[in-house]
Write an enzyme that holds these catalytic residues in place. Structure first.
Site, PDB file in Angstrom:
ATOM      1  N   ASP A 230      45.147  50.837  46.648  1.00 14.73           N
ATOM      2  CA  ASP A 230      44.789  49.859  45.633  1.00 14.73           C
ATOM      3  C   ASP A 230      44.891  48.443  46.196  1.00 14.73           C
ATOM      4  O   ASP A 230      45.830  48.112  46.920  1.00 14.73           O
ATOM      5  CB  ASP A 230      45.740  50.024  44.446  1.00 14.73           C
ATOM      6  CG  ASP A 230      45.367  49.169  43.254  1.00 14.73           C
ATOM      7  OD1 ASP A 230      44.268  49.368  42.702  1.00 14.73           O
ATOM      8  OD2 ASP A 230      46.179  48.308  42.861  1.00 14.73           O
ATOM      9  N   GLU A 279      50.656  61.498  62.614  1.00 11.56           N
ATOM     10  CA  GLU A 279      51.792  62.382  62.851  1.00 11.56           C
ATOM     11  C   GLU A 279      51.538  63.788  62.290  1.00 11.56           C
ATOM     12  O   GLU A 279      52.263  64.731  62.614  1.00 11.56           O
ATOM     13  CB  GLU A 279      53.056  61.813  62.190  1.00 11.56           C
ATOM     14  CG  GLU A 279      53.557  60.521  62.804  1.00 11.56           C
ATOM     15  CD  GLU A 279      54.694  59.895  62.003  1.00 11.56           C
ATOM     16  OE1 GLU A 279      55.126  58.788  62.379  1.00 11.56           O
ATOM     17  OE2 GLU A 279      55.137  60.499  61.002  1.00 11.56           O
TER      18      GLU A 279
END
Length: 569
Positions: A230, A279
């Protein structure tokens, strides 16, 4: 709007997809069909009038049958709902009114078991004023470490009783609010780009950076596949000692050096996020809500950053062949610059639904592009041509779903829902309405809870009343009403999304000259074409096998305001 809106005819229903394991495709999102769920208005399992996670889980079979690839879940965090959940009290928990972390885990399991990925909303520009950090800031003195997580300034004028600047918030009203110091005296002012309940974070503070990296890992470890970011262009700020006036601020170029919006440094934040995304296997991704100059959008969508950025250009276009072609051509070129895929949006939780926008008279649509004045009239002036709006919306959606890139769909558009305009002032919830009286009625009209059945206190949304009033014409638009109609808008979406999955091609298209300025045609790489007649008169249909159409027809003429997919001979 008087009475139910008549539904035109189209294709047949599609059986639910079988359960499936998620693939390990690193780039699944590049051409995904993503369905946005506004949690408080999707399905209410516990009867408190507010949609919840168990309500969503109970509808996973519906989502699977729709044929989407992913769900984007709007904020579900603890919140006072000063801005529909975008005022977040705790980034690593679930609002108890809509569930628990266990409910969240079960929803992830149900979605993944149905072959549906999950994207969650992240709100990093601001917290709520109930967040533990902000409460600590209010209890701490000026210049403290707690206040440094936010943007506090001394006031101007005698006793500092005037705000640091005359800036206005996005929702209307001043962008600065004064606090009371711990000793009870009038104190400093804090910046809030949106509602006063949404204090802006200070992203120069390393603690803010680290805490959001923790949040990314928290949800990624729980199985989240991606993040919608956002106000992605608002995080980095550099406020000079003498603040510019609002007029001076508005006149500054947004070229990476603006004090508030779209600063170049924001991409340092997203490069650190990318390290976290990578990751995981497959890597997570982000999609930026970045209202920036188009030329700067690729930076947000780069492989070193979030990976994808919203393109709202099609949403802002009129139902017009030239505008649609220019928009598509430009944005495919722009996506190529970043190495990302483009995104296509026609409706979301912040705008008037596209079936309504397309139903306003031409002059009104030009002068009232976002439907603000129509909403202020309570939906009475100008008169909405609901049937035309829905016909155009179906044609535009079929056009959108044929494009290379990701299609972001908003809950309820598959039911052909129009904007609910005549919500009583006493029932409204959007802060834009309260902060901009007489200027905007806010966004509640596209956030009205969905109708699942033809009757009941909330048309099947829940066992009791819904948190926003639903109009009577929702009955004819409900899932129950449309399930039985082979020609319903719901079944058009099901057919189109099923075909889209089967017909998936590379991320290119080839324009085909139609010989008529109101007809757009393009070819996808594996031998199927999309043709849209934007005009008022039937046009010749190219040769080929009709796969799906937004309106029924026979013969060799495409009806007015209709899209057809064909397999070439």
């Amino acid at each position: 709007m008087k009475g139910p809106i008549p539904l035109p005819h189209t294709s047949t229903a599609v059986a639910p997809l079988p359960s499936t394991e998620l693939s390990g495709d690193q780039h699944w999102w590049r051409q995904a069909a993503v369905y946005q769920i506004y949690p408080r208005s999707f399905a209410d399992a516990d009867g408190n009038g507010i949609g919840d996670l168990r309500g969503i889980a109970s509808r996973v079979d519906y989502l699977q049958g729709l044929g989407i690839d992913a769900v984007w879940l709007s904020p579900f965090y603890p919140s006072a709902l000063a801005d529909g959940g975008y005022d977040v009290d705790d980034y690593r928990d679930v609002d108890p009114k809509i569930g628990t972390l266990q409910d969240f885990d079960e929803l992830v399991k149900a979605l993944h078991g149905a072959g549906i990925r999950l994207i969650v909303d992240l709100v990093p520009n601001h917290t709520s004023d109930r967040h533990a950090w902000f409460r600590e800031a209010l209890e701490s003195p000026p210049g403290s470490a707690a206040r440094d997580r936010y943007i506090f300034r001394d006031g101007t004028g005698p006793g500092g009783d005037q705000p640091p600047s005359d800036w206005q918030s996005i929702f209307g009203g001043p962008a600065w609010t004064r606090i009371t110091e711990p000793d009870g005296s009038p104190g400093q002012w804090y910046l809030h780009s949106f509602a006063q309940e949404q204090p802006d974070l200070n992203w120069k503070n390393p603690e803010v950076h680290e805490d959001f990296l923790t949040t990314l890992r928290f949800w990624s470890d729980r199985g989240v596949d991606g993040f919608r970011v956002d106000v992605a262009h608002g995080l980095s700020k550099d406020l000079p000692e003498r603040l510019p006036t609002q007029a001076e601020l508005d006149a500054l170029p947004k070229d990476g050096t603006h004090p508030i919006w779209d600063r170049d440094e924001v991409h340092e934040i997203y490069r650190a996020w990318r390290e976290v995304f990578d990751e995981y296997t497959p890597a997570k991704f982000g999609v930026a809500e970045a209202w920036v100059d188009s030329a700067r959008r690729p930076q947000y969508a780069s492989p070193e950053g979030l990976g994808q950025a919203f393109n709202f250009d099609l949403l802002e276009a009129h139902f017009d062949a030239a505008q649609f072609r220019d928009t598509v051509t430009f944005n495919l070129e722009l996506a190529a610059q970043s190495g990302s895929s483009s995104t296509w949006v026609l409706s979301n939780h912040d705008v008037v639904r596209h079936a309504t926008r397309y139903g306003l008279p031409p002059k009104a649509a030009e002068e009232d592009k976002d439907g603000t004045y129509w909403l202020l009239s309570g939906g009475t002036a100008p008169e909405l041509d609901a049937a035309t709006g829905l016909r155009r919306a179906r044609a535009a959606t079929l056009f959108e779903l044929a494009l290379p890139g990701s299609a972001y769909l908003y809950q309820g558009e598959e039911l052909g829902l129009h904007e609910v305009a005549n919500i009583p002032d006493s029932a409204r919830q959007d802060p834009t309405f309260f902060r901009s009286p007489g200027v905007s009625v806010g966004r509640d009209g596209c956030r009205v809870p969905l109708p699942w059945s033809t009757s009941g206190a909330s048309f099947g949304f829940g066992p009791g009343e819904a948190h926003l009033p639903q109009p009577e014409w929702f009955s004819a638009h409900s899932v129950e009403a449309q399930e039985a109609q082979a020609d319903s808008t719901l079944n058009l979406y099901r057919s189109a999304l099923s075909l889209r999955r089967d017909l998936q091609a590379d991320e290119t298209l080839e324009w085909i000259e139609s010989g008529h300025r109101e007809v757009l045609a393009f070819r996808r790489s594996n031998g199927w074409i999309c043709v849209t007649n934007f005009g008022q008169q039937p046009q010749p249909l190219p040769e080929g096998e009709v796969l799906v159409s937004s309106e029924p027809f026979t013969g060799d003429q495409i009806p007015a305001e209709t899209t057809v997919w064909l397999r070439e001979p």
